[in-house]
Enzyme design. Structure first.
Site, PDB file in Angstrom:
ATOM      1  N   TYR A 156      29.875 -25.075 -20.960  1.00 61.99           N
ATOM      2  CA  TYR A 156      30.822 -24.333 -20.128  1.00 61.99           C
ATOM      3  C   TYR A 156      31.774 -23.517 -21.008  1.00 61.99           C
ATOM      4  O   TYR A 156      32.003 -22.329 -20.754  1.00 61.99           O
ATOM      5  CB  TYR A 156      31.593 -25.312 -19.234  1.00 61.99           C
ATOM      6  CG  TYR A 156      32.437 -24.639 -18.191  1.00 61.99           C
ATOM      7  CD1 TYR A 156      31.837 -24.035 -17.091  1.00 61.99           C
ATOM      8  CD2 TYR A 156      33.823 -24.599 -18.298  1.00 61.99           C
ATOM      9  CE1 TYR A 156      32.599 -23.404 -16.123  1.00 61.99           C
ATOM     10  CE2 TYR A 156      34.593 -23.975 -17.336  1.00 61.99           C
ATOM     11  CZ  TYR A 156      33.981 -23.382 -16.245  1.00 61.99           C
ATOM     12  OH  TYR A 156      34.746 -22.745 -15.297  1.00 61.99           O
ATOM     13  N   SER A 191      41.555 -28.385  -6.666  1.00 56.76           N
ATOM     14  CA  SER A 191      40.330 -28.809  -5.965  1.00 56.76           C
ATOM     15  C   SER A 191      39.179 -29.042  -6.952  1.00 56.76           C
ATOM     16  O   SER A 191      38.308 -29.871  -6.718  1.00 56.76           O
ATOM     17  CB  SER A 191      39.935 -27.758  -4.940  1.00 56.76           C
ATOM     18  OG  SER A 191      39.855 -26.503  -5.571  1.00 56.76           O
TER      19      SER A 191
HETATM   20  P1  ADP Z   1      35.455 -23.439  -7.540  1.00 61.62           P
HETATM   21  O1  ADP Z   1      36.206 -24.674  -7.161  1.00 61.62           O
HETATM   22  O2  ADP Z   1      35.803 -22.929  -8.907  1.00 61.62           O
HETATM   23  O3  ADP Z   1      35.484 -22.374  -6.522  1.00 61.62           O
HETATM   24  P2  ADP Z   1      32.778 -23.948  -6.670  1.00 61.62           P
HETATM   25  O4  ADP Z   1      31.667 -24.712  -7.291  1.00 61.62           O
HETATM   26  O5  ADP Z   1      33.286 -24.370  -5.334  1.00 61.62           O
HETATM   27  O6  ADP Z   1      33.932 -23.917  -7.727  1.00 61.62           O
HETATM   28  O7  ADP Z   1      32.384 -22.409  -6.540  1.00 61.62           O
HETATM   29  C1  ADP Z   1      31.387 -21.805  -7.229  1.00 61.62           C
HETATM   30  C2  ADP Z   1      30.557 -21.032  -6.225  1.00 61.62           C
HETATM   31  O8  ADP Z   1      29.541 -20.328  -6.953  1.00 61.62           O
HETATM   32  C3  ADP Z   1      29.845 -21.957  -5.237  1.00 61.62           C
HETATM   33  O9  ADP Z   1      30.016 -21.482  -3.907  1.00 61.62           O
HETATM   34  C4  ADP Z   1      28.413 -21.876  -5.663  1.00 61.62           C
HETATM   35  O10 ADP Z   1      27.495 -22.012  -4.587  1.00 61.62           O
HETATM   36  C5  ADP Z   1      28.346 -20.488  -6.263  1.00 61.62           C
HETATM   37  N1  ADP Z   1      27.222 -20.350  -7.196  1.00 61.62           N
HETATM   38  C6  ADP Z   1      26.809 -21.239  -8.123  1.00 61.62           C
HETATM   39  N2  ADP Z   1      25.728 -20.779  -8.763  1.00 61.62           N
HETATM   40  C7  ADP Z   1      25.438 -19.571  -8.221  1.00 61.62           C
HETATM   41  C8  ADP Z   1      24.432 -18.605  -8.445  1.00 61.62           C
HETATM   42  N3  ADP Z   1      23.485 -18.810  -9.359  1.00 61.62           N
HETATM   43  N4  ADP Z   1      24.434 -17.470  -7.712  1.00 61.62           N
HETATM   44  C9  ADP Z   1      25.390 -17.276  -6.774  1.00 61.62           C
HETATM   45  N5  ADP Z   1      26.357 -18.157  -6.506  1.00 61.62           N
HETATM   46  C10 ADP Z   1      26.399 -19.291  -7.217  1.00 61.62           C
END
Ligand code: ADP
Length: 255
Positions: A156, A191
């Site tokens: 990361y 969160s």
């Molecule tokens: P945060 O709390 O930082 O918002 P999340 O995991 O809730 O973290 O948000 C990351 C978002 O990115 C999620 O909605 C996830 O589905 C989306 N995501 C992850 N990988 C991909 C990808 N390869 N393409 C598009 N969206 C993605």
């Protein structure tokens, strides 16, 4: 409507997640038409539906940012539905825990694919139109993990360091086309700290208070606080900013 991003069409990748939803909502409140793209298509549609119910123009689409055909087609569909793309927020991202000696090659590849190649591919999908129109804004959601080493987060940290460097490089390439490229680096969002459990992090009270103690402000960010910075970077108020990184970490990297 006279919002700070009125009349602009802006794509938010990862718009179905916590931070992506907060950014999408604030941009819509400030007058933008928002294309919500997420690998979780139902999540993206859900956010778009709620923005539309609140009177904004929005469309939600399922696409993986690390898949060129999927992201380029989704960006095209946003353009057809909402008009020429003026802004892109590269917010989609994935995280995992692990140090280098125990790195799992597949997980490493996945993080670099989504967090780095995903930024490249989503940007590549919107840049030709922006270059033609000679205007546009791209905002990359980096992290303080790109600025300091965080224990047990090798992939990361490496991926976010690459995002910061790519932001500067792209600023150099596209400034003459009237396109601004910036990043913001949030510290932990409340969160997300709760979500650490899902990654298998140390959830003991001692570990939790050790993590919190690194923050001079004594608390984590809210998604809304980060969204406010994203709004600023996308608006014309930031029109002299390119290649810059705005840190929002309650003082963590300052001390
Ligand atoms: P945060 O709390 O930082 O918002 P999340 O995991 O809730 O973290 O948000 C990351 C978002 O990115 C999620 O909605 C996830 O589905 C989306 N995501 C992850 N990988 C991909 C990808 N390869 N393409 C598009 N969206 C993605």
């Amino acid at each position: 409507m006279t919002g700070r991003v009125s009349g602009k069409t802006i794509i938010v990748t990862g718009g179905g997640g916590g931070l992506g939803r907060a950014i999408s909502s604030l941009l819509a409140e400030e007058g933008a038409a928002v294309g919500v793209i997420d690998v979780n298509g139902a999540g993206a549609e859900d956010v778009a539906r709620s923005l539309t119910e609140d009177g904004a123009r929005s469309i939600g689409l399922g696409a993986d940012v690390s898949d060129w055909r999927a992201i380029s087609s989704a960006a095209r569909q946003v353009g057809e539905a909402l008009g020429d793309i003026d802004g892109l927020v590269n917010n989609a991202g994935v995280a995992a825990l692990g140090s280098v000696h125990e790195a799992d090659a597949e997980s490493w590849r996945r993080i670099m694919n989504v967090n780095v190649s995903g930024v490249v591919l989503a940007s590549k999908a919107v840049l030709p139109g922006m270059m033609e129109r000679r205007r546009g804004v791209i905002l990359n959601i980096a992290s303080i993990a790109g600025l300091v080493g965080i224990r047990n987060m090798a992939a990361y940290c490496a991926s976010k360091g690459a995002v910061l460097s790519l932001t500067r490089q792209m600023a150099a390439d596209y400034a003459s086309f009237g396109i601004r490229i910036n990043s913001i680096s949030p510290g932990t969002i409340a969160s997300t700290e709760m979500g650490l459990r899902l990654l298998g992090g140390d959830e003991s009270p001692e570990a939790r208070s050790r993590r919190l103690a690194r923050y001079p402000m004594g608390r984590y960010a809210t998604a809304e606080e980060i969204a406010q910075a994203a709004l600023f970077m996308l608006s014309d108020e930031a029109k002299f900013a390119t290649g810059s990184n705005l840190i929002l970490d309650g003082g963590l990297t300052a001390v």
